[in-house]
Design an enzyme around this catalytic site. Structure first.
Site, PDB file in Angstrom:
ATOM      1  N   THR A 169       0.870  -1.179   0.000  1.00 13.43           N
ATOM      2  CA  THR A 169       0.000   0.000   0.000  1.00 13.43           C
ATOM      3  C   THR A 169       0.901   1.221   0.000  1.00 13.43           C
ATOM      4  O   THR A 169       1.598   1.488   0.976  1.00 13.43           O
ATOM      5  CB  THR A 169      -0.918   0.003   1.232  1.00 13.43           C
ATOM      6  OG1 THR A 169      -1.808  -1.105   1.136  1.00 13.43           O
ATOM      7  CG2 THR A 169      -1.742   1.281   1.285  1.00 13.43           C
ATOM      8  N   LYS A 182      -7.853   1.496  -2.505  1.00 15.31           N
ATOM      9  CA  LYS A 182      -7.465   1.071  -1.157  1.00 15.31           C
ATOM     10  C   LYS A 182      -7.428   2.256  -0.200  1.00 15.31           C
ATOM     11  O   LYS A 182      -7.967   2.222   0.916  1.00 15.31           O
ATOM     12  CB  LYS A 182      -6.074   0.417  -1.220  1.00 15.31           C
ATOM     13  CG  LYS A 182      -5.385   0.184   0.114  1.00 15.31           C
ATOM     14  CD  LYS A 182      -5.922  -1.021   0.847  1.00 15.31           C
ATOM     15  CE  LYS A 182      -5.313  -1.181   2.242  1.00 15.31           C
ATOM     16  NZ  LYS A 182      -3.954  -1.658   2.236  1.00 15.31           N
TER      17      LYS A 182
END
EC number: 1.1.1.31
Lengths: 344, 344, 344, 344
Positions: free
Chosen positions: A142, A217
């Site tokens: 991420t 995300k």
């Protein structure tokens, strides 16, 4: 299927796929047939080696699931001890990402943050130093979507394809192969990516061009943080006004206040079972990790000049929590942070 | 049951109930039998007159639903013209709340704000000037729970019972009798209150002692506002990062970012049908009304010394929107407020 | 002047002034001469008894300063032990505010919060029960300006005059007679108020109609809180970026970032001497008191529908600090609250 | 002076200085004598060519001031038309930063943002392509301190010295040579930097290692934004509570609420003269520029994990203002933004 295999005998299958994929850069949107071929090839190619870089809490169980599905895995990590378990399970361990790229043409990376990703791809021993033309590079870290785009551009120069595929779901979902992958990159590569990601996750969602996996995300986690803090404030206020917390949760959940944090992961001890609030906020998704994701959200918002007032304040609250000893507690512990200390 | 009924023949039933309820204040927790009797009486009493004070956008359709269910209604409003329609439908219109209380021993009030409630109950022509002992007073206004408690205390001195029962659902739900009522007050009165409220709402939820109805309403709306602003920020950020808004909504709704504002009332034009965002934010729940409810939430939080950082910022954002011309748009227009102006 | 004095010989001067002041309500704006007379009278009257209600940390030294300036003081407090010291110094102690009002026609009140003020003025033993026509009532509590207005209206009905005169400066300034008073009320009464307030303060500022003293106090403290948190964030950020805190303070103070919290009361230990940050945040102005004042600011902002985003967040931060053990530390301890805990 | 010149005849003076400076990297802290020499050299060298990259609203008047002080200027800008005025005044215009570096060994850069700085220094035609060993590179842009550090590291590899020296003060101060420079970099180079910067500014402040100039600038502007929004909220609230704005400003300025925005740049029209609030918020420091600086502050805070709740909200408010049409108004127009629209 067999027919195709025969056709490609003598070729390292994946390389063929790579050649085919490489041609996409020339044929552009007219590549439907090529992609079809390439997809066929991939089915055949599917049990060739898969590279894996980053064997931390998340990467380790993910790589295991690839092994479990019959993929030979060739892996590396900056901490050699992280590699032992996987090695015992049959993975080949090499020294650095460049060596992984030398031996595998499908590589998954799972790293803590943007600088690590930059180093693993473009550093002196990085993947791109030895990547084969046509390789498929999937980054499940991420990170800032702008970095994903940079990596994709750098990969494209070497003839490789880069996709971002960050996950939602924690260590538990990684172990049980129940992660959700949000995938950004060229749509015609999605099937190839999904083949691998499906071994590690229950949902694999195509989001759009490179970086949109990260965007999805980050967006989800920003809204999650807002919902969690909001639920915590609301539950705390309701209790102080005389409401029973279980009843309040029930009312919210049948009304417009409902959200995932109120109906699935309630932060108030005793309202639900099987969630971190029932276990002194142990396990789950750490405050520090949430603060990191909110930092990414803040950075992308700042860079795109997008106002995110609540997202921004949520970031600050998780940041204050980290500074006050909550770094390793589940992020639902914001309920505890906002609540009055005992003895006050 | 029959036995009790016989006992009360010849009495104006509700008054008898009032006597019985009055006795509750003396007998305290030993009143189970008395309450049982009182419930029986009420069933019988159910088609006696019901008072209604406040015939605005919400009160008017609510009172109509009482008429529709066969209750004689005796009503009043500070604006005589608001009473005309109800009068034509058969309601008796009187001059002021005191006169309503003189003629009905079950009264529902639906008023804009705390000062109106204080005036309607305790003012010179207020309900409490002429309320009969044992009357049931139900306030469906959304006000400060502290004021509800004050009214309950004042009512108790006259031998009447006060309950707070604010609603969720707007004018549409009021017309179709689909409101949700959140009810606070003595538990043994809940059945009596529910009998009336069921004519106007689909859900009647008991929340606890007096004021908890308001508390539940305020808590829900605070979390709703947080979720709506959060969803708007998130959708706006996602779109700027290259995500398709429908796809982003879908991803959020299958993930932990999910909330009522993302899955039921999405603020982005084109994502859902049948919501105000699809109609230039007309209709729905006005920004000004949300700002009012958030002001109540803020006041109760301040008075109980409860930290509500996101609730507080949500309040400020809706307040800024009111100052910038969004007062009468649906509260989901915060998406529009945060988005860049055209031509920028 | 002399002429007027002669006229009033033989009258209890203050009562005469009261009569004259009372007449103001009749003569309205034509009362210039009368006021002139009234001023004369007050000069003469100045050593008559002064009432004082509320002998807490602030009220006690304030009342002492009145004694020191030669005013006979008649005082009361809900806690009898709070009265002992003043009694030993010669003050007359009575049972309740009504008795104070029975014996003194100039009364100062210094109380913790709005409900106390309401009770002391309008309660069963309140000042207004026995207040003499024409009395001057000065409230130095920090409360909601709306309550000040209510008290003024209630006092006016009895023929008395109410002014709000909250203070800035803490216990030290109260002891040394160096408080600042911000005074709201009828301008023609300001001279009379100033005569008394000057015994206790170095600055006595006229702010406008009743309630504006409170407004000025609240506004100042809201901006103070914003400046203090802002300075703390800024100093913390600067230090983390490698700046020496003393140098950073110097740069800010010669630039546009300058504020009272940076140049007079710096929150970073070691930057300045003689401030609470140099003494582990002991003494000074407690976080709990700041939270109270910010609650008042929030309430007035909510009630007047004024957006105060930073003031609102400042309130929330001080509220969170109270919940996390900072209630009794100086409000500059927000620097410590935001800074990372040791061992992190 | 002449004496020294003779000594160095035959040497390009600045190169000599460069050699001497270069030696610093070897001799470390024992370089006092060398520095003394180097300083002497610089005095002599002072009228050699100075390079200037970036001739925008700020750079243009800054470069003019160098000319005015007798320095030959060699300059470039991506927009050729920006160079015309300076060329007419006698400056030599070249094609790109590399050419500037080829001809001048002291260079000042003044650019809009981090990417421009990266390009001007490290791009294909960047300064570092042709920079001479020992050159002094001073960047007066306001950028991320991390980028300043990167540039310094890159410059060091070429044997050049990089310092960050962002300014406070706008176009007016740039024209009149009254800027304040906050300088970060090796302390022994500060004298050399100051020589040039003094031609363009009234204050030249040494802040510490590379990046601390940026840090000081960013910190100041973050606190400035907080103070300005806080002052605007406070003044708006005070006016709504009945206070005269001039009186309120006066009270704040003699109290603990005092800050630069209240006493020097008051945002309320009519309170002060000669500030943008008196001129419909024209001129001054644009909201967009403030939003940019707050974005930098936010980024550095995020990257250093520093909580800045008010700074963060200030950023969001200026961001919302940009989205709502305030981008080009002075940043004190936040008063107008928060105030109710006319006709509401």
């Amino acid at each position: 299927m067999t027919f195709h295999c025969v056709l490609y005998v003598g070729l390292e299958e994946r390389s063929m796929a790579a050649v085919l994929r490489g041609s996409r850069y020339i044929v552009g949107r007219c590549c439907r047939n090529v992609d079809f071929a390439s997809v066929s090839t991939r089915s055949m190619a599917s049990k060739t080696q898969v590279g894996f870089v980053g064997l931390g809490n998340m990467g380790n169980p993910m790589a295991k699931n690839l092994l479990k599905h019959g993929y030979p895995v060739i892996a590396t990590d900056v901490f050699p001890e992280s590699c032992k378990e996987l090695q015992e399970l049959g993975a080949q361990i090499v020294d650095n990402p460049a060596e992984v790229a030398d031996k595998a043409d499908r590589i998954i990376t799972m790293l803590p943050s943007s600088p690590n990703v930059i180093d693993v791809y473009t550093g002196p021993n990085g993947i791109l130093k030895k990547v084969k033309k046509g390789s498929l590079l999937i980054d499940s870290s991420t990170i800032d979507p702008a970095v994903s785009k940079d990596m994709a551009a750098a990969a494209e120069k070497t003839g490789a394809v880069f996709m971002d595929a960050p996950v939602s779901g924690g260590v538990g979902a990684a172990s049980s192969g129940k992660l959700t992958f949000m995938v950004g990159g060229a749509e015609e590569e999605f099937t190839a990516a999904k083949e691998l990601l499906s071994c590690m996750g229950a949902n694999v969602v195509y989001c759009g061009q490179v970086g949109t996996g990260q965007a999805a995300k980050i967006c989800n986690n920003m809204l999650l943080a807002i919902g969690m803090i909001g639920t915590s404030e609301t539950m705390n206020l309701g209790v102080r006004l005389g409401l029973d917390p279980k009843l309040l949760a029930k009312i919210l959940n049948m009304s417009s206040g409902r959200c995932w944090s109120s109906d699935t992961y309630n932060p108030v001890p005793g309202v639900m079972e099987g969630v971190p609030s029932g276990n002194n906020y142990q396990g789950g998704f750490g405050t520090q990790l949430m603060a990191k994701d909110l930092g990414l959200a803040q950075n992308t918002a700042t860079n795109t000049k997008t106002p995110v007032p609540l997202g921004s304040l949520a970031h600050q609250i998780y940041r204050m929590m980290c500074a006050r000893g909550y770094a390793n507690k589940d992020f639902s512990s914001v309920f505890q942070f906002l609540r009055e200390e005992e003895g006050q």
